[in-house]
Design an enzyme around this catalytic site. Structure first.
Site, short mmCIF file in Angstrom:
data_model
loop_
_atom_site.label_atom_id
_atom_site.label_comp_id
_atom_site.label_asym_id
_atom_site.label_seq_id
_atom_site.Cartn_x
_atom_site.Cartn_y
_atom_site.Cartn_z
N ALA A 46 0.83 -1.19 0.00
CA ALA A 46 0.00 0.00 0.00
C ALA A 46 0.87 1.25 0.00
O ALA A 46 1.93 1.28 0.65
CB ALA A 46 -0.90 0.01 1.23
N TYR A 47 0.42 2.25 -0.72
CA TYR A 47 1.12 3.54 -0.74
C TYR A 47 0.31 4.53 0.07
O TYR A 47 -0.79 4.94 -0.32
CB TYR A 47 1.34 3.99 -2.18
CG TYR A 47 2.44 3.19 -2.82
CD1 TYR A 47 3.77 3.61 -2.72
CD2 TYR A 47 2.18 1.96 -3.41
CE1 TYR A 47 4.80 2.84 -3.23
CE2 TYR A 47 3.21 1.19 -3.93
CZ TYR A 47 4.51 1.64 -3.83
OH TYR A 47 5.52 0.86 -4.34
N LEU A 48 0.85 4.88 1.24
CA LEU A 48 0.17 5.77 2.16
C LEU A 48 0.33 7.22 1.75
O LEU A 48 -0.46 8.08 2.14
CB LEU A 48 0.71 5.57 3.57
CG LEU A 48 0.75 4.11 4.06
CD1 LEU A 48 1.22 4.04 5.49
CD2 LEU A 48 -0.59 3.43 3.88
N ASN A 103 5.62 1.89 -8.99
CA ASN A 103 4.55 1.23 -8.25
C ASN A 103 3.60 2.23 -7.60
O ASN A 103 2.39 2.00 -7.55
CB ASN A 103 5.14 0.29 -7.20
CG ASN A 103 5.60 -1.02 -7.78
OD1 ASN A 103 4.95 -2.05 -7.60
ND2 ASN A 103 6.72 -1.01 -8.49
N HIS A 142 -4.88 2.71 -1.75
CA HIS A 142 -4.06 2.59 -2.95
C HIS A 142 -3.10 1.41 -2.79
O HIS A 142 -2.06 1.53 -2.14
CB HIS A 142 -3.30 3.90 -3.20
CG HIS A 142 -4.22 5.08 -3.31
ND1 HIS A 142 -5.04 5.27 -4.39
CD2 HIS A 142 -4.45 6.10 -2.44
CE1 HIS A 142 -5.75 6.37 -4.21
NE2 HIS A 142 -5.41 6.89 -3.04
#
Length: 207
Positions: A36-38, A169, A109
């Site tokens: 996950a992209y925080l 990514n 995401h």
């Protein structure tokens, strides 16, 4: 400071691949990665990842994939900076796998992929086969302890995407490949293969 003397910097080059090559059979135990992209903006990103041995069934939601990893899952958190000339700052630290999994399953995401690892000549390569909204994207990557120069590029690499922000990514987490795959394939057919020529001599394998 890492053993290579470059601290938290990574050196890699990435390539677009049309289809998963047969060489992935050299990896008997591919890895499932769900991350996950925080945060992601202007090349900076914060990522939480959970990974483990890939299950047989991967046509599933991120939460189901995390459940399939079970208690053996390994967690990490990374802070990244912008990539310049195949070099990027990445500080990665270990997280409890269960905690990382709970963070990822709650994130908006998320990117999921199967990673295959193998050796070609003197370099270790990986193939990432993306899942979910980023299917059927396939990306090849080579990483070294220093700048990736004078590279022997396998024939399955259709074009280099090391400097193409669309394939990072964190971008894929917000703009999945399936949304723009057809447009990109038309673009590639029009412009043809492109490779970075500022990192020594590229040698393209014929087989």
């Amino acid at each position: 400071m890492s053993e290579n003397g470059f601290g938290d910097f990574e050196f890699e080059r990435k390539f677009f691949v049309h289809d998963v090559p047969d060489v992935v059979a050299a990896d008997p135990a591919p890895t499932l990665i769900v991350q996950a992209y925080l945060f992601a903006a202007d090349g900076y990103a914060v990522r939480v990842r959970v990974q483990g041995t890939a299950p047989t069934e991967v046509d599933a939601t991120p939460a189901e994939l995390i459940d399939a990893l079970g208690e053996s899952a390994v967690g990490t958190m990374a802070a990244k900076g912008p990539a310049v000339g195949g070099t990027r700052y990445e500080a990665e630290r270990a997280l409890d796998g269960l905690v990382a999994g709970q963070i990822v399953r709650r994130a908006e995401h998320v990117v999921a992929k199967i990673r295959y690892s193998f050796w070609l000549d003197e370099d270790g390569w990986i193939i990432d086969r993306f899942l979910g909204a980023n299917a059927p994207l396939v990306v090849a990557e080579v990483e070294r302890s220093g700048p990736v120069v004078d590279l022997q590029i396998p024939s399955f690499c259709a074009t280099e995407i090391s400097e193409d922000e669309r394939f990072k990514n964190e971008h894929l987490a917000y703009q999945p490949y399936s949304d723009w795959a057809e447009a990109y394939r038309r673009e590639l057919a029009l412009v043809g293969p492109q490779f970075v020529h500022t990192l020594g001599r590229n040698r393209i394998s014929e087989s």
